[in-house]
Design a protein around this motif. Structure first.
Motif, PDB file in Angstrom:
ATOM      1  N   UNK A  65       0.567  -1.312   0.510  1.00  0.00           N
ATOM      2  CA  UNK A  65      -0.016  -0.182   0.136  1.00  0.00           C
ATOM      3  C   UNK A  65       1.013   1.115  -0.060  1.00  0.00           C
ATOM      4  N   UNK A  66       0.956   2.370  -0.697  1.00  0.00           N
ATOM      5  CA  UNK A  66       1.245   3.465  -1.248  1.00  0.00           C
ATOM      6  C   UNK A  66       0.253   4.581  -1.199  1.00  0.00           C
ATOM      7  N   UNK A  67       0.743   5.974  -0.530  1.00  0.00           N
ATOM      8  CA  UNK A  67       0.095   6.985  -1.080  1.00  0.00           C
ATOM      9  C   UNK A  67       1.178   7.467  -2.690  1.00  0.00           C
ATOM     10  N   UNK A  68       0.896   7.903  -3.430  1.00  0.00           N
ATOM     11  CA  UNK A  68       0.769   8.340  -4.398  1.00  0.00           C
ATOM     12  C   UNK A  68       0.070   9.088  -5.049  1.00  0.00           C
ATOM     13  N   UNK A  69       0.732  10.480  -5.531  1.00  0.00           N
ATOM     14  CA  UNK A  69      -0.385  11.403  -7.061  1.00  0.00           C
ATOM     15  C   UNK A  69      -0.435  10.468  -8.121  1.00  0.00           C
ATOM     16  N   UNK A  70       0.459   9.295  -8.892  1.00  0.00           N
ATOM     17  CA  UNK A  70       0.242   8.671  -9.276  1.00  0.00           C
ATOM     18  C   UNK A  70       1.322   8.250 -10.560  1.00  0.00           C
ATOM     19  N   UNK A 136      -5.136  -2.011  10.737  1.00  0.00           N
ATOM     20  CA  UNK A 136      -6.434  -2.413  10.496  1.00  0.00           C
ATOM     21  C   UNK A 136      -6.164  -4.398  10.892  1.00  0.00           C
ATOM     22  N   UNK A 137      -4.671  -4.808   9.464  1.00  0.00           N
ATOM     23  CA  UNK A 137      -4.568  -5.494   8.793  1.00  0.00           C
ATOM     24  C   UNK A 137      -3.205  -5.915   8.317  1.00  0.00           C
ATOM     25  N   UNK A 138      -2.475  -6.334   9.437  1.00  0.00           N
ATOM     26  CA  UNK A 138      -0.870  -6.683   9.121  1.00  0.00           C
ATOM     27  C   UNK A 138      -0.493  -6.933   8.193  1.00  0.00           C
ATOM     28  N   UNK A 139      -1.336  -7.453   7.020  1.00  0.00           N
ATOM     29  CA  UNK A 139      -1.082  -7.628   5.421  1.00  0.00           C
ATOM     30  C   UNK A 139      -0.181  -6.430   5.280  1.00  0.00           C
ATOM     31  N   UNK A 140      -1.078  -5.840   5.178  1.00  0.00           N
ATOM     32  CA  UNK A 140      -0.476  -4.186   5.143  1.00  0.00           C
ATOM     33  C   UNK A 140       0.807  -4.622   5.119  1.00  0.00           C
ATOM     34  N   UNK A 141       1.800  -3.711   3.973  1.00  0.00           N
ATOM     35  CA  UNK A 141       3.180  -2.856   4.181  1.00  0.00           C
ATOM     36  C   UNK A 141       3.267  -2.088   3.074  1.00  0.00           C
ATOM     37  N   UNK A 142       3.192  -0.734   3.965  1.00  0.00           N
ATOM     38  CA  UNK A 142       3.716   0.268   3.653  1.00  0.00           C
ATOM     39  C   UNK A 142       4.920   1.319   3.415  1.00  0.00           C
ATOM     40  N   UNK A 143       5.671   1.068   2.654  1.00  0.00           N
ATOM     41  CA  UNK A 143       7.013   1.100   1.789  1.00  0.00           C
ATOM     42  C   UNK A 143       7.044   2.892   2.443  1.00  0.00           C
ATOM     43  N   UNK A 144       6.207   3.318   1.576  1.00  0.00           N
ATOM     44  CA  UNK A 144       6.070   4.898   2.882  1.00  0.00           C
ATOM     45  C   UNK A 144       7.642   6.301   2.032  1.00  0.00           C
TER      46      UNK A 144
END
Length: 363
Positions: A65-70, A136-144
């Motif tokens: 999972x990652x936050x990105x503008x595109x 909510x779920x430890x399967x999510x991995x955020x690279x940040x």
């Protein structure tokens, strides 16, 4: 040409455009879009994913999972598809429709936040959503990408040495500032080089990356609504802020010469051209970095209705008052609200909204 079996194994890093005939000043543009992700973000995405795999953070059942503008979202979508990971990109309404559709075509989920944060942008909202998913779920991995050292290390190892090999007498380097991964990687490399290189950061007007008041920004790619955690201003010699109409005019100016570049590139080239016009640049070796090409901006900065709606009829007027010809026609652009929403991933927080994107917004 190489024969590859993984899409991230190819990335042409040695193509430059001589812009002197377009900009009126000696300037070489390093083109970073010739890979299967279509942007410079492939380098950071590769570095961060490989580091996470090496450190045992990514497992077979992990969901990236990652936050990105595109652009980073596209790069991670491509890598995730190739490696067999699931990927959720958290973006906002500024994300180009073509970029969203591209991520979904690669098998990724896309969530669009609609609520602005306290700075009038979307970044804080995006990050909070990502944090709630991971809780909510430890399967999510955020690279940040905002805090991950792999973001700048990738450019320290690749982008900067590529420039140094081609231009051993480099004097000034213009780098766009978003997360500042490219900026910091290149700046750190050239700080250690055999000769001084002036590092000029190019930021979008309305960004608060280097301080100042936040303002409306409609073109994704550059600028931040918070101070980038990776930024160390001691490595930066100068900061230039570019207004979005100047970005748009530069994009169309280059397009009139056959070079279709994206908004980030238009911002960097506009800032570099302004800087060179104010300095004795005749004997300088100057390079700017182009993060992407322009195909993903056809329904925004190259579309008549979008431009006139947001910036007025004179946005493409030249100094003599005559308009530049506009790329695109007068047909209505497909709004992201006209597409079906993405299916949610398992166990998303019930409190998180999944509102459709708006066509116009402030950030």
């Amino acid at each position: 040409m190489p024969v590859i079996s993984a899409p991230y194994a190819f990335n042409e890093g040695d193509l430059y455009v001589d812009l002197e005939s377009i900009c009126g000043h000696p300037l070489y543009l390093k083109c970073e879009a010739f890979n299967f992700a279509g942007s410079i973000k492939l380098k950071a995405a590769n570095e961060m994913v490989e580091n996470a795999e090496r450190d045992g953070i990514l497992k077979a059942d992990s969901v990236l999972v990652e936050s990105s503008s595109g652009n980073l979202g596209v790069a991670l979508s491509m890598i995730a598809a190739s490696k067999g990971y699931r990927f959720l990109c958290v973006t906002d309404s500024r994300c180009n429709l073509s970029t969203r559709l591209l991520m979904e075509a690669l098998g990724s989920e896309v969530h669009i936040v609609a609520d602005q944060d306290e700075n009038g942008g979307f970044l804080g909202t995006r990050i909070e959503y990502v944090r709630s998913l991971c809780a909510s779920d430890d399967r999510y991995v955020w690279l940040s990408q905002y805090t991950n050292a792999g973001n700048w290390t990738a450019h320290y190892r690749t982008t900067a040495p590529e420039i140094a090999r081609r231009f051993p007498e480099l004097d000034v380097l213009f780098v766009g500032a978003g997360t500042t991964g490219t900026l910091m990687g290149c700046a750190r490399y050239f700080r250690e080089w055999h000769r001084p290189v002036r590092i000029v950061a190019v930021d979008a007007a309305g960004s608060v990356a280097f301080g100042g008041e936040p303002g409306r920004r409609m073109i994704p790619g550059l600028g931040m609504s918070m101070r980038p955690p990776l930024l160390d201003e001691s490595f930066v010699d100068e900061v230039i802020r570019v207004e979005e109409p100047d970005t748009i005019r530069m994009c169309h100016r280059m397009a009139r010469h056959g070079f279709l570049f994206g908004g980030s590139t238009g911002t960097v080239v506009s800032g570099a051209t302004d800087w060179l016009s104010r300095h004795d640049a005749g004997d300088l070796t100057a390079v700017a970095i182009a993060p992407d090409l322009g195909e993903r901006y056809l329904d925004t900065i190259y579309q008549t209705n979008w431009l006139q709606d947001l910036y007025g009829d004179q946005v493409l007027a030249t100094e003599d008052g005559n308009p530049l010809p506009v790329t695109g026609d007068d047909d209505e652009v497909l709004d992201v609200r006209d597409t079906a929403p993405s299916k949610p991933l398992p166990r998303e927080p019930k409190s998180a909204s999944r509102a459709p994107a708006r066509r116009r917004s402030s950030t």
